[in-house]
Scaffold this motif. Structure first.
Motif, mmCIF file in Angstrom:
data_model
loop_
_atom_site.group_PDB
_atom_site.id
_atom_site.type_symbol
_atom_site.label_atom_id
_atom_site.label_comp_id
_atom_site.label_asym_id
_atom_site.label_seq_id
_atom_site.Cartn_x
_atom_site.Cartn_y
_atom_site.Cartn_z
ATOM 1 N N GLN A 1 26.959 26.532 26.230
ATOM 2 C CA GLN A 1 28.032 27.132 25.900
ATOM 3 C C GLN A 1 28.162 28.589 26.282
ATOM 4 O OE1 GLN A 1 31.083 25.708 24.942
ATOM 5 N NE2 GLN A 1 30.052 23.626 25.341
ATOM 6 N N VAL A 2 29.221 29.083 26.622
ATOM 7 C CA VAL A 2 29.468 30.377 26.880
ATOM 8 C C VAL A 2 30.690 30.931 26.219
ATOM 9 C CG1 VAL A 2 29.868 32.348 28.521
ATOM 10 C CG2 VAL A 2 28.222 30.466 29.096
ATOM 11 N N GLN A 3 30.420 31.828 25.499
ATOM 12 C CA GLN A 3 31.452 32.638 24.646
ATOM 13 C C GLN A 3 31.861 33.830 25.349
ATOM 14 O OE1 GLN A 3 28.784 31.826 22.536
ATOM 15 N NE2 GLN A 3 29.601 29.719 22.886
ATOM 16 N N LEU A 4 33.209 34.239 25.378
ATOM 17 C CA LEU A 4 33.634 35.464 26.392
ATOM 18 C C LEU A 4 34.865 35.992 25.428
ATOM 19 C CD1 LEU A 4 34.410 33.926 29.667
ATOM 20 C CD2 LEU A 4 32.288 35.014 29.215
ATOM 21 N N VAL A 5 34.647 37.397 25.173
ATOM 22 C CA VAL A 5 35.461 38.198 24.175
ATOM 23 C C VAL A 5 35.981 39.285 25.085
ATOM 24 C CG1 VAL A 5 35.911 39.408 22.197
ATOM 25 C CG2 VAL A 5 34.448 37.241 22.195
ATOM 26 N N GLU A 6 37.457 39.526 25.345
ATOM 27 C CA GLU A 6 38.004 40.628 26.366
ATOM 28 C C GLU A 6 38.145 41.656 25.224
ATOM 29 O OE1 GLU A 6 39.551 36.732 28.120
ATOM 30 O OE2 GLU A 6 39.284 37.432 26.249
ATOM 31 N N SER A 7 38.269 42.895 25.588
ATOM 32 C CA SER A 7 38.597 43.916 24.812
ATOM 33 C C SER A 7 39.051 45.125 25.704
ATOM 34 C CB SER A 7 37.596 44.487 24.161
ATOM 35 O OG SER A 7 36.215 45.049 24.522
ATOM 36 N N GLY A 8 39.780 46.208 25.221
ATOM 37 C CA GLY A 8 40.191 47.005 26.057
ATOM 38 C C GLY A 8 41.718 47.221 26.426
ATOM 39 N N GLY A 9 42.409 45.943 26.210
ATOM 40 C CA GLY A 9 43.853 45.925 26.455
ATOM 41 C C GLY A 9 44.844 47.078 25.685
ATOM 42 N N GLY A 10 45.990 47.276 25.857
ATOM 43 C CA GLY A 10 46.639 48.110 25.205
ATOM 44 C C GLY A 10 47.865 48.578 25.944
ATOM 45 N N LEU A 11 48.410 49.692 25.471
ATOM 46 C CA LEU A 11 49.749 50.250 26.127
ATOM 47 C C LEU A 11 49.532 51.755 26.954
ATOM 48 C CD1 LEU A 11 51.991 50.216 22.995
ATOM 49 C CD2 LEU A 11 52.131 48.561 24.882
ATOM 50 N N VAL A 12 49.786 51.758 28.115
ATOM 51 C CA VAL A 12 49.488 52.662 28.851
ATOM 52 C C VAL A 12 50.685 53.150 29.755
ATOM 53 C CG1 VAL A 12 48.633 51.299 30.785
ATOM 54 C CG2 VAL A 12 47.757 53.752 30.408
ATOM 55 N N GLN A 13 51.094 54.113 29.865
ATOM 56 C CA GLN A 13 51.880 54.633 30.933
ATOM 57 C C GLN A 13 51.573 54.450 32.381
ATOM 58 O OE1 GLN A 13 52.935 58.873 31.175
ATOM 59 N NE2 GLN A 13 55.079 58.429 30.574
ATOM 60 N N ALA A 14 52.739 54.337 33.172
ATOM 61 C CA ALA A 14 52.351 54.078 34.731
ATOM 62 C C ALA A 14 51.548 55.237 35.308
ATOM 63 C CB ALA A 14 53.944 53.797 35.467
ATOM 64 N N ALA A 115 37.769 26.675 39.125
ATOM 65 C CA ALA A 115 36.104 26.777 39.453
ATOM 66 C C ALA A 115 35.739 27.311 38.039
ATOM 67 C CB ALA A 115 36.032 27.337 40.498
ATOM 68 N N TYR A 116 36.337 27.918 37.312
ATOM 69 C CA TYR A 116 35.791 28.634 36.044
ATOM 70 C C TYR A 116 35.432 27.684 35.007
ATOM 71 C CZ TYR A 116 36.258 33.052 38.749
ATOM 72 O OH TYR A 116 35.980 34.078 39.655
ATOM 73 N N ASP A 117 34.470 27.909 34.331
ATOM 74 C CA ASP A 117 34.329 26.936 33.421
ATOM 75 C C ASP A 117 34.685 27.350 32.049
ATOM 76 O OD1 ASP A 117 32.659 24.908 34.931
ATOM 77 O OD2 ASP A 117 31.324 26.630 35.444
ATOM 78 N N TYR A 118 34.677 28.861 31.753
ATOM 79 C CA TYR A 118 34.765 29.210 30.347
ATOM 80 C C TYR A 118 35.760 30.479 30.496
ATOM 81 C CZ TYR A 118 30.312 26.910 29.543
ATOM 82 O OH TYR A 118 29.524 25.803 29.520
ATOM 83 N N TRP A 119 36.574 30.629 29.604
ATOM 84 C CA TRP A 119 37.571 31.449 29.509
ATOM 85 C C TRP A 119 37.682 32.172 28.079
ATOM 86 C CZ3 TRP A 119 40.250 32.647 33.726
ATOM 87 C CH2 TRP A 119 40.125 31.761 35.012
ATOM 88 N N GLY A 120 37.545 33.485 27.870
ATOM 89 C CA GLY A 120 38.090 34.288 26.760
ATOM 90 C C GLY A 120 39.725 33.992 26.707
ATOM 91 N N GLN A 121 39.835 34.547 25.275
ATOM 92 C CA GLN A 121 41.206 34.456 24.778
ATOM 93 C C GLN A 121 42.214 35.352 25.311
ATOM 94 O OE1 GLN A 121 39.826 34.093 20.570
ATOM 95 N NE2 GLN A 121 41.397 32.638 20.188
ATOM 96 N N GLY A 122 41.789 36.298 26.011
ATOM 97 C CA GLY A 122 42.788 37.352 26.814
ATOM 98 C C GLY A 122 43.029 38.684 25.934
ATOM 99 N N THR A 123 43.435 39.658 26.581
ATOM 100 C CA THR A 123 43.844 40.959 26.073
ATOM 101 C C THR A 123 45.057 41.325 26.786
ATOM 102 O OG1 THR A 123 42.730 43.172 25.495
ATOM 103 C CG2 THR A 123 42.186 42.091 27.705
ATOM 104 N N GLN A 124 45.791 41.789 26.103
ATOM 105 C CA GLN A 124 47.223 42.374 26.575
ATOM 106 C C GLN A 124 47.116 43.718 27.086
ATOM 107 O OE1 GLN A 124 50.384 40.631 26.648
ATOM 108 N NE2 GLN A 124 50.858 42.509 27.727
ATOM 109 N N VAL A 125 47.604 43.755 28.489
ATOM 110 C CA VAL A 125 47.880 44.995 28.794
ATOM 111 C C VAL A 125 49.230 45.136 29.321
ATOM 112 C CG1 VAL A 125 47.287 46.285 31.044
ATOM 113 C CG2 VAL A 125 45.523 45.153 29.948
ATOM 114 N N THR A 126 49.978 46.424 28.725
ATOM 115 C CA THR A 126 51.274 46.616 29.003
ATOM 116 C C THR A 126 51.466 47.989 29.485
ATOM 117 O OG1 THR A 126 52.009 45.321 27.056
ATOM 118 C CG2 THR A 126 53.574 47.036 27.930
#
Length: 129
Positions: A1-14, A115-126
């Protein structure tokens, strides 16, 4: 098993920048190719970037070439996505994925999501305009 955790998303101006990180655990990180995908509301999951197990191969969607850079640090079991010159159309949930390293030989790219076997839960980028 592989666990993946994303981070770093957030709100940013164009025009701004964000750096996403994906931390992996559970298996030998260097045994996997890593990829970033994103999904906007009402849209299918879209390939963004991928990197082979040793960093020797990278693959980018045309929409992000020249703006995004994928990298990995196998010693820290992380993969990153540096996103510069962000646009409102980059707004999405960004997912980190892992696939067996031999998959690059099979598909010759990192863009095939199935083809990807494992996925993280995602991080929102706005990205606001």
């Amino acid at each position: 098993q592989v666990q993946l955790v994303e981070s770093g998303g957030g709100l940013v101006q164009a025009g701004g920048s964000l750096r996403l990180s994906c931390a992996a655990s559970g298996r030998t990180f260097s045994s996997y190719d890593m990829g970033w995908f994103r999904q906007a509301p009402g849209k299918e999951r879209e390939f963004v970037a991928a990197i082979s197990w040793n960093g020797g191969n990278t693959d980018y969607a045309d929409s992000v070439k020249g703006r995004f850079t994928i990298s990995r640090d196998n010693a820290k079991n992380t993969v990153s996505l540096q996103m510069n010159s962000l646009k409102p159309e980059d707004t999405a949930v960004y997912y980190c994925g892992a696939r067996k390293s031999e998959s690059w030989l099979t598909y010759a790219s990192g863009s095939y999501s199935a083809a990807y076997d494992y996925w993280g839960q995602g991080t929102q980028v706005t990205v606001s305009s």
